[in-house]
Design a protein around this motif. Sequence first.
Motif, short mmCIF file in Angstrom:
data_model
loop_
_atom_site.label_atom_id
_atom_site.label_comp_id
_atom_site.label_asym_id
_atom_site.label_seq_id
_atom_site.Cartn_x
_atom_site.Cartn_y
_atom_site.Cartn_z
N LYS A 15 0.57 -1.10 0.30
CA LYS A 15 -0.24 -0.15 -0.26
C LYS A 15 0.68 0.92 0.00
N THR A 16 0.71 2.16 -1.05
CA THR A 16 1.29 3.06 -1.22
C THR A 16 0.27 4.63 0.06
N ALA A 17 0.42 5.32 0.95
CA ALA A 17 0.22 6.17 1.98
C ALA A 17 0.36 7.19 1.46
N LEU A 18 1.90 7.95 0.50
CA LEU A 18 1.79 8.69 0.02
C LEU A 18 2.98 8.94 -1.14
N ASN A 19 1.92 9.25 -2.65
CA ASN A 19 2.97 9.49 -3.86
C ASN A 19 4.09 10.31 -4.49
N SER A 20 4.86 10.51 -3.65
CA SER A 20 5.95 11.32 -4.07
C SER A 20 5.60 12.82 -4.24
N ILE A 21 5.29 13.17 -3.21
CA ILE A 21 4.40 14.67 -3.04
C ILE A 21 5.44 15.86 -2.36
N SER A 22 4.98 16.67 -3.22
CA SER A 22 6.00 17.88 -2.79
C SER A 22 5.08 19.51 -3.27
N PHE A 23 6.09 19.94 -2.01
CA PHE A 23 5.56 21.39 -1.75
C PHE A 23 6.31 21.79 -0.73
N THR A 24 5.96 23.26 -0.90
CA THR A 24 6.92 24.03 0.73
C THR A 24 5.90 25.34 0.86
N LEU A 25 6.19 25.54 2.35
CA LEU A 25 5.21 25.98 3.52
C LEU A 25 6.09 27.22 4.07
N GLU A 26 6.76 28.42 3.16
CA GLU A 26 7.34 28.89 3.49
C GLU A 26 7.82 30.08 4.80
N GLU A 27 6.07 30.48 5.16
CA GLU A 27 6.11 31.39 6.00
C GLU A 27 5.03 31.18 7.19
N PRO A 28 4.98 31.23 8.50
CA PRO A 28 3.61 31.33 9.62
C PRO A 28 2.75 31.64 8.71
N GLY A 29 1.71 30.61 9.13
CA GLY A 29 -0.18 30.79 8.46
C GLY A 29 -0.62 29.63 9.07
N ILE A 30 -1.73 29.90 8.90
CA ILE A 30 -3.00 29.36 9.41
C ILE A 30 -3.15 27.70 7.97
N TYR A 31 -3.03 27.09 7.96
CA TYR A 31 -3.02 25.48 6.61
C TYR A 31 -4.03 24.65 6.89
#
Length: 284
Positions: A15-31
């Motif tokens: 089972k693949t739970a995560l499949n090569s995900i990419s992103f960046t969170l640069e700053e403080p914030g509510i995501y």
Amino acid sequence: MKIEVKNLTKKYGAKTALNSISFTLEEPGIYGLLGRNGAGKTTFMEILAGQIIASDGEILIEGKNPFDNQELTESICLIKEGQNFKKDLTIKNVLKISSFFYPNWDEALALELVKEYNLDVKAKVKSLSKGMESALGIIVGLASKAPITIFDEPYIGLDAAARKKFYQILLEEYEENPRTIIFSTHLIDEVSLMFEEVLIIQDGELALQENADVLRNSAYAVSGKSEQVEKFIKNKRVLDTKKLAGMMTAYVYGHIEEAKLTGLSVEGVPIQELMIYLTERGAS
């Protein structure tokens, strides 16, 4: 603290739970971290918190891997929907241990919230109701003042009034001391106005990352005679359509201002509805 997610993959056997995900969170914030059950959200949060290791790819926090890194994990607080604390500990014990672990621990806030949620500091975790245990998790998450604070469905068992109080306190604390808060929830309509950025995970992949205000203005429902709607939505990203008696409603991801110029009926789509449409199998 900058969070870089690079081709992150996690497999459990076949089972693949995560499949090569990419992103960046640069700053403080509510995501807002959204997605259906089993999408991979909790797996991502556990890797981010340094609790489990990736199968491939990596998460870097200020350029460092959080796994087996106490300096980093002291800056990360993950509160899950349950099983956050050992059952034989008292609430007083939980707060004391947390104060040792988190360098920015706010004892005054913790005690204020204990009073707010009417908890008995002498009570053991195993004696708490689901709502009381959730309240304890919320208290630790907020009082930790951790630069990265993660809430994964943190309010199971809390009534609407208690949840509203949590949101209010969270916003007050964030405004006073900005930090990166990652919020995973199914009660999207209750909290979506707090989100500054939204990430949607579908089947272990990143389906969307967008500024929340942009997102609110990018999803809309357009209604009118079928032939007019069909003409308008040609070559657009259509999330769903409904037809009845020669009339049609199409849910579209694009520029709402363009739709307003057509003379068709146009209205916004709440983020919760957008998440459902985006994670429907077969959405175009």
